[in-house]
Design a protein around this motif. Sequence first.
Motif, PDB file in Angstrom:
ATOM      1  N   GLN A  39       1.039  -1.191   0.092  1.00 26.66           N
ATOM      2  CA  GLN A  39      -0.070   0.180   0.091  1.00 26.66           C
ATOM      3  C   GLN A  39       0.800   1.232   0.013  1.00 26.66           C
ATOM      4  OE1 GLN A  39      -2.308  -0.990   3.613  1.00 26.66           O
ATOM      5  NE2 GLN A  39      -4.060  -1.847   2.421  1.00 26.66           N
ATOM      6  N   CYS A  42       2.650   1.728  -3.533  1.00 30.62           N
ATOM      7  CA  CYS A  42       1.772   2.154  -4.490  1.00 30.62           C
ATOM      8  C   CYS A  42       1.440   3.750  -4.212  1.00 30.62           C
ATOM      9  CB  CYS A  42       0.282   1.326  -4.434  1.00 30.62           C
ATOM     10  SG  CYS A  42       0.636  -0.273  -5.154  1.00 30.62           S
ATOM     11  N   GLN A  43       1.209   4.120  -2.858  1.00 30.17           N
ATOM     12  CA  GLN A  43       1.096   5.639  -2.655  1.00 30.17           C
ATOM     13  C   GLN A  43       2.400   6.325  -3.285  1.00 30.17           C
ATOM     14  OE1 GLN A  43       0.705   5.828   1.458  1.00 30.17           O
ATOM     15  NE2 GLN A  43      -1.563   4.920   1.327  1.00 30.17           N
ATOM     16  N   GLU A  46       2.514   6.617  -7.187  1.00 34.99           N
ATOM     17  CA  GLU A  46       1.376   7.353  -7.546  1.00 34.99           C
ATOM     18  C   GLU A  46       1.966   9.004  -7.511  1.00 34.99           C
ATOM     19  OE1 GLU A  46      -3.294   8.250  -6.990  1.00 34.99           O
ATOM     20  OE2 GLU A  46      -2.379   7.054  -5.575  1.00 34.99           O
ATOM     21  N   HIS A  78       3.378   1.333 -12.061  1.00 32.92           N
ATOM     22  CA  HIS A  78       2.168   1.614 -11.076  1.00 32.92           C
ATOM     23  C   HIS A  78       1.020   1.116 -11.268  1.00 32.92           C
ATOM     24  CE1 HIS A  78      -0.653   4.740  -9.817  1.00 32.92           C
ATOM     25  NE2 HIS A  78      -0.360   4.292  -8.639  1.00 32.92           N
ATOM     26  N   SER A  79       0.500   0.769 -12.634  1.00 37.10           N
ATOM     27  CA  SER A  79      -0.583   0.223 -12.965  1.00 37.10           C
ATOM     28  C   SER A  79      -0.394  -1.386 -12.549  1.00 37.10           C
ATOM     29  CB  SER A  79      -0.814   0.178 -14.504  1.00 37.10           C
ATOM     30  OG  SER A  79      -1.958  -0.384 -15.002  1.00 37.10           O
ATOM     31  N   ASN A  81       1.317  -2.771 -10.199  1.00 38.83           N
ATOM     32  CA  ASN A  81       1.144  -2.933  -8.780  1.00 38.83           C
ATOM     33  C   ASN A  81      -0.241  -2.499  -8.114  1.00 38.83           C
ATOM     34  OD1 ASN A  81       4.247  -2.800  -9.215  1.00 38.83           O
ATOM     35  ND2 ASN A  81       3.987  -3.768  -7.105  1.00 38.83           N
ATOM     36  N   GLN A  82      -1.034  -1.778  -8.862  1.00 36.45           N
ATOM     37  CA  GLN A  82      -2.359  -1.323  -8.220  1.00 36.45           C
ATOM     38  C   GLN A  82      -3.051  -2.698  -8.402  1.00 36.45           C
ATOM     39  OE1 GLN A  82      -3.283   2.142 -10.822  1.00 36.45           O
ATOM     40  NE2 GLN A  82      -3.668   3.272  -8.972  1.00 36.45           N
ATOM     41  N   SER A  83      -3.215  -3.253  -9.477  1.00 37.09           N
ATOM     42  CA  SER A  83      -3.928  -4.678  -9.746  1.00 37.09           C
ATOM     43  C   SER A  83      -3.148  -5.536  -8.767  1.00 37.09           C
ATOM     44  CB  SER A  83      -3.397  -5.145 -11.091  1.00 37.09           C
ATOM     45  OG  SER A  83      -4.179  -6.357 -11.340  1.00 37.09           O
TER      46      SER A  83
END
Length: 423
Positions: A39, A42-43, A46, A78-79, A81-83
């Motif tokens: 978490q 990912c922040q 971003e 980033h895309s 790791n969001q998944s």
Amino acid sequence: MSFSPGPAGPLGGTNIQEQRDRWERKRSRTARELVHTEQRYCQQLELVTTYFVEILKAKGTLRQDIRESIFSSIKAIHSVNQSLMVHLENGYFGRGFEQICPQLHHYNTYVDNIYKASKVLGIQMKKNKAFRRFKKLQEARPEFNNQKLEDLLQLPIQRIDQYKHFLQDLTANTSPDNPEFQQLSSAVTAVCDVSQRIQNNTRRHENHLQLCRVQKLLKGRKTKVLAAGRWYIREGWLNVVPQKGKDAKPKMFFLFSDMLLQAKRCSPLQLANKDKFAGQHAYPLQDCTVDKVFGHTKSKGGLLSLTFPKAKLLLMSCNREDFNDWHQSLSSAISKLQSKETVVHQRDELCRRPLRSGDDSHNMPSSSSSNPGRKRNMVSAETSEHAQMPPSEWEGGAPKRMKQAAAPEQSSAEASTSSCAIL
């Protein structure tokens, strides 16, 4: 009368259950830490994509090629790791990493570009005033919490190492009967491949920095140290013992994977070069042999004999540990170079060997049958000629193209590495 309770279940059942409970506790602890750090990761990704990549693209502060050189594939990472984070938060660790593994090529791209990104970013910070001001303003946002862009760009590299340890712990504490076990095991292998890629790139980068450092230590541009496939091994002072009765003279030696470079310190009267060295001899290691003349006992130091096709060196050290290290380093470098040369020689023989069936020998042209040894002689001449080439020319994927491109600059270096030439 009271009775003590007997063992629960079959003999040893309690111990097995306790072990399973310990595994489950370790797995749960690792899983919680993985989710929490993912978490946070990912922040941070971003922050980079929103406040740098997207805004820089909209403002046009940096050209597209420069922007891509700095940020590479971080937006794609980033895309991905969001998944992954969605799966981890729902407890699907095996499924999450099973889906991310085919997307690890984005990490490979990023890993291969990281040193170029750092260099380009440094250049823009020095030369681009608008970007320098923009970077300072973005980093001052409260969301960044005093984090610098340079540190944020290193996060994907660091995260791969974290994934490696998390996955190894999860796999070790997951029962082989669990459906996730195979998924996690496959993910460990895939992530370890990326981790190994990072280590290899780091070694190459550090070696390049060493070669550049040595090149700057040498006066002028006559002695070429930078060469494809060359690895720095070590350096130090050794006393050169002359063949005739003269005093031994201390010289600086730089050992590389394919040559031994002898140099002397420049005169202190030359203010521009007082801290530099002048290259004297470059000894190729292809056909070198190294022997201990003395130094086999517990005496201080020792004497090494190096025999080259066109020269012989006697090198003395008064420090036993340093002497043994030089002997080991030289022996190892020569052995690796000669074994590599043998492999290349054999590979070329196989590549040039004609593929014929058993009946082809009866259908050969008369010119070939009249002189059967002619083609073999030609092949052996070509391979022996190839074996005499410096490693900088035959280690690359396209040696002919490399040689033509580097010929104007490296003519003196090639001459120095092909024989024991005075530089």
